[in-house]
Write a protein that holds these residues in place. Sequence first.
Motif, mmCIF file in Angstrom:
data_model
loop_
_atom_site.group_PDB
_atom_site.id
_atom_site.type_symbol
_atom_site.label_atom_id
_atom_site.label_comp_id
_atom_site.label_asym_id
_atom_site.label_seq_id
_atom_site.Cartn_x
_atom_site.Cartn_y
_atom_site.Cartn_z
ATOM 1 N N UNK A 149 0.859 -1.186 0.000
ATOM 2 C CA UNK A 149 0.000 0.000 0.000
ATOM 3 C C UNK A 149 0.886 1.224 0.000
ATOM 4 N N UNK A 150 0.283 2.425 0.008
ATOM 5 C CA UNK A 150 1.088 3.643 -0.064
ATOM 6 C C UNK A 150 2.158 3.746 1.029
ATOM 7 N N UNK A 151 1.823 3.288 2.252
ATOM 8 C CA UNK A 151 2.807 3.454 3.337
ATOM 9 C C UNK A 151 3.958 2.456 3.271
ATOM 10 N N UNK A 152 3.925 1.530 2.278
ATOM 11 C CA UNK A 152 4.974 0.493 2.218
ATOM 12 C C UNK A 152 6.354 1.099 2.021
ATOM 13 N N UNK A 153 6.419 2.323 1.463
ATOM 14 C CA UNK A 153 7.733 2.927 1.224
ATOM 15 C C UNK A 153 8.514 3.034 2.530
ATOM 16 N N UNK A 154 7.849 3.494 3.594
ATOM 17 C CA UNK A 154 8.532 3.623 4.881
ATOM 18 C C UNK A 154 8.374 2.367 5.740
ATOM 19 N N UNK A 155 7.175 1.758 5.706
ATOM 20 C CA UNK A 155 6.863 0.737 6.712
ATOM 21 C C UNK A 155 6.921 -0.705 6.205
ATOM 22 N N UNK A 156 7.080 -0.885 4.889
ATOM 23 C CA UNK A 156 7.139 -2.257 4.372
ATOM 24 C C UNK A 156 5.754 -2.864 4.191
ATOM 25 N N UNK A 157 5.715 -4.118 3.709
ATOM 26 C CA UNK A 157 4.442 -4.762 3.377
ATOM 27 C C UNK A 157 4.027 -5.728 4.496
ATOM 28 N N UNK A 158 2.924 -6.438 4.270
ATOM 29 C CA UNK A 158 2.274 -7.235 5.323
ATOM 30 C C UNK A 158 3.227 -8.193 6.036
ATOM 31 N N UNK A 159 4.084 -8.866 5.275
ATOM 32 C CA UNK A 159 4.952 -9.900 5.868
ATOM 33 C C UNK A 159 5.699 -9.390 7.112
ATOM 34 N N UNK A 160 6.110 -8.134 7.068
ATOM 35 C CA UNK A 160 6.905 -7.573 8.155
ATOM 36 C C UNK A 160 6.140 -7.553 9.497
ATOM 37 N N UNK A 161 4.818 -7.617 9.441
ATOM 38 C CA UNK A 161 4.017 -7.419 10.662
ATOM 39 C C UNK A 161 3.421 -8.700 11.236
ATOM 40 N N UNK A 162 3.570 -9.829 10.523
ATOM 41 C CA UNK A 162 2.980 -11.081 11.025
ATOM 42 C C UNK A 162 3.934 -11.690 12.045
ATOM 43 N N UNK A 163 3.412 -11.928 13.258
ATOM 44 C CA UNK A 163 4.242 -12.534 14.306
ATOM 45 C C UNK A 163 3.969 -14.033 14.417
ATOM 46 N N UNK A 164 2.694 -14.429 14.382
ATOM 47 C CA UNK A 164 2.354 -15.857 14.404
ATOM 48 C C UNK A 164 0.943 -16.025 13.852
ATOM 49 N N UNK A 165 0.589 -17.274 13.628
ATOM 50 C CA UNK A 165 -0.684 -17.540 12.960
ATOM 51 C C UNK A 165 -1.291 -18.823 13.487
ATOM 52 N N UNK A 166 -2.611 -18.889 13.529
ATOM 53 C CA UNK A 166 -3.297 -20.168 13.740
ATOM 54 C C UNK A 166 -3.962 -20.496 12.404
ATOM 55 N N UNK A 167 -3.672 -21.680 11.868
ATOM 56 C CA UNK A 167 -4.203 -22.007 10.548
ATOM 57 C C UNK A 167 -4.542 -23.498 10.492
ATOM 58 N N UNK A 168 -5.280 -23.859 9.458
ATOM 59 C CA UNK A 168 -5.711 -25.250 9.305
ATOM 60 C C UNK A 168 -4.985 -25.815 8.093
ATOM 61 N N UNK A 169 -4.325 -26.945 8.287
ATOM 62 C CA UNK A 169 -3.621 -27.525 7.136
ATOM 63 C C UNK A 169 -4.585 -28.386 6.309
ATOM 64 N N UNK A 170 -4.070 -28.949 5.219
ATOM 65 C CA UNK A 170 -4.983 -29.623 4.293
ATOM 66 C C UNK A 170 -5.555 -30.918 4.882
ATOM 67 N N UNK A 171 -4.952 -31.406 5.978
ATOM 68 C CA UNK A 171 -5.510 -32.589 6.639
ATOM 69 C C UNK A 171 -6.546 -32.218 7.689
ATOM 70 N N UNK A 173 -5.854 -30.325 10.371
ATOM 71 C CA UNK A 173 -5.208 -30.115 11.678
ATOM 72 C C UNK A 173 -5.087 -28.618 11.961
ATOM 73 N N UNK A 174 -5.302 -28.241 13.226
ATOM 74 C CA UNK A 174 -5.083 -26.849 13.627
ATOM 75 C C UNK A 174 -3.607 -26.691 13.975
ATOM 76 N N UNK A 175 -2.967 -25.717 13.375
ATOM 77 C CA UNK A 175 -1.533 -25.521 13.602
ATOM 78 C C UNK A 175 -1.300 -24.092 14.080
ATOM 79 N N UNK A 176 -0.475 -23.961 15.121
ATOM 80 C CA UNK A 176 -0.114 -22.604 15.549
ATOM 81 C C UNK A 176 1.364 -22.468 15.260
#
Length: 452
Positions: A149-171, A173-176
């Motif tokens: 987005x516009x602020x990416x010039x100074x602050x970077x894109x989404x990847x920089x802000x993700x610390x952890x995730x809870x997600x479901x794999x293809x089987x 399973x809940x994975x943190x």
Amino acid sequence: MELESEIKELGKRLRGISFRREARYTLSYGFDATGRRGWCDAVVFPRGLDDLQKTVFEARRIGVPLFMRGAGTGFSGGSVPCGGVVVSTEKMNRVLEMDTEARTVTVEAGIVNNDLQEYLEPRGFFYPPDPASFRVSTIGGNIAENAGGPRAYKYGVTRRYVRSMVWIDSGGEVIESAQRGPAALLIGAEGTLGAIYSVRMRVLPRPEVFRTVLVAAGEDGEAMNTASALLATGFTPSVLEFIDSKTMRCVSEYRKLSGIDRGSSCLFFEMDGSPEDVDTQYGLLSSFCDNHGLGMLTARDDGERDILWELRRSVSPSLARMGITKINEDISLPLGGLGEAVSWIHRLASELELDCYIFGHCGDGNLHVNIMTDRRRSAEIKRAMVFVDRLFTRVAEMGGALSGEHGIGMAKKDFLGLVFSPAELELQYGIMRAMDPENIFNPGKYFDPGGA
Ligand SMILES: Cc1cc2nc3c(=O)[nH]c(=O)nc-3n(C[C@H](O)[C@H](O)[C@H](O)COP(=O)(O)OP(=O)(O)OC[C@H]3O[C@@H](n4cnc5c(N)ncnc54)[C@H](O)[C@@H]3O)c2cc1C
């Protein structure tokens, strides 16, 4: 693929979860902002982790493909289904936890970017990634596309802000996992590797002041040289956007704005930080503009700042008046090549008699190249396809990327071979096969079925 009995079975097994088969759902959840239309057999609305886990687990057991969907604002066909079930995250939209000391917030994937910003603002924080679609697009969609987005010039894109995730794999399973673990693979994977349920993200203290300025920067290609010369003075804005002269004319007519030089391309800047820092930065910008005879329009208060931002955010909608079909490519190029590229792209468009508009996050090397046309004019559409082909070939020659932020989805998968070697493609496909061996998640996106 005919899936009628599997879909009925899935609906039975997901009893208690909203599972809709009426045409008003299957039609309205079958497209994204590209205008591409797909179809689906059902739309499911999980309300939390248990619902999402059960949906993935049962769909995998029965063999029904799943298409994760946030708000459907994607520009590459990423959430467009081709049969199977759309999983809408719109009912998973809560803030789960805020840790002000650690400066993190945990949210469900379906929260809209702007709702998160509104939650953070009174607490003195902000979440920097700000795609121009932020009023509608979801954090899950932003992560799956690694949105900028516009602020990416100074602050970077989404990847920089993700610390952890809870997600479901293809089987199912809940994975943190922490950002440095497998979760890193889900960022920018366009919904092909797993279903994101929630994310813990870094947030930053809100800057004390902002100053927003529009600079008339002359001919399109020259604007980039102006931007480079300005940055060489030590000027460090938070936002550095480019709008070419044709787009500028279009958006200022659409917003009915005066006081703007409609014959010129523009650079759009914002500075943020402490009042002293912003004054210093503004001093650098205004003396540069004085010395080079460039016109400036500075927002004097929050109201004027909002007007300038509305102008920037209206660029995409304003183009809709110029043609009913928008071919929108978001290339990314090395910074030094942007000026030459803008001139080259306009020359190519006029050689092919196409109506072309260029704007984008130029501080980040990301240009949006738009051809406004009409899908009913088949000869013009053929010329537009030649344009896209030559554009991507040139991007590859210049060492750029096919997409700065919109992703590959359905729209660009045929061009991957221009920027990746067969070995690189095979490696990426191998990761997909390992994480989703039965191709449950978002089939037909990024790779063609059957592999690289
Ligand atoms: C006017 C306009 C301006 C835009 N400006 C920008 C911009 O400045 N910067 C930018 O980066 N993009 C921009 N975009 C593109 C788009 O808004 C982004 O790609 C956004 O991140 C998509 O979010 P969404 O919620 O709409 O996701 P969708 O379009 O619904 O989905 C996008 C992808 O994410 C996947 N997905 C969604 N949720 C999940 C989940 N929970 N788990 C796994 N996968 C998931 C989908 O399967 C799909 O592949 C713009 C779009 C529009 C229409």
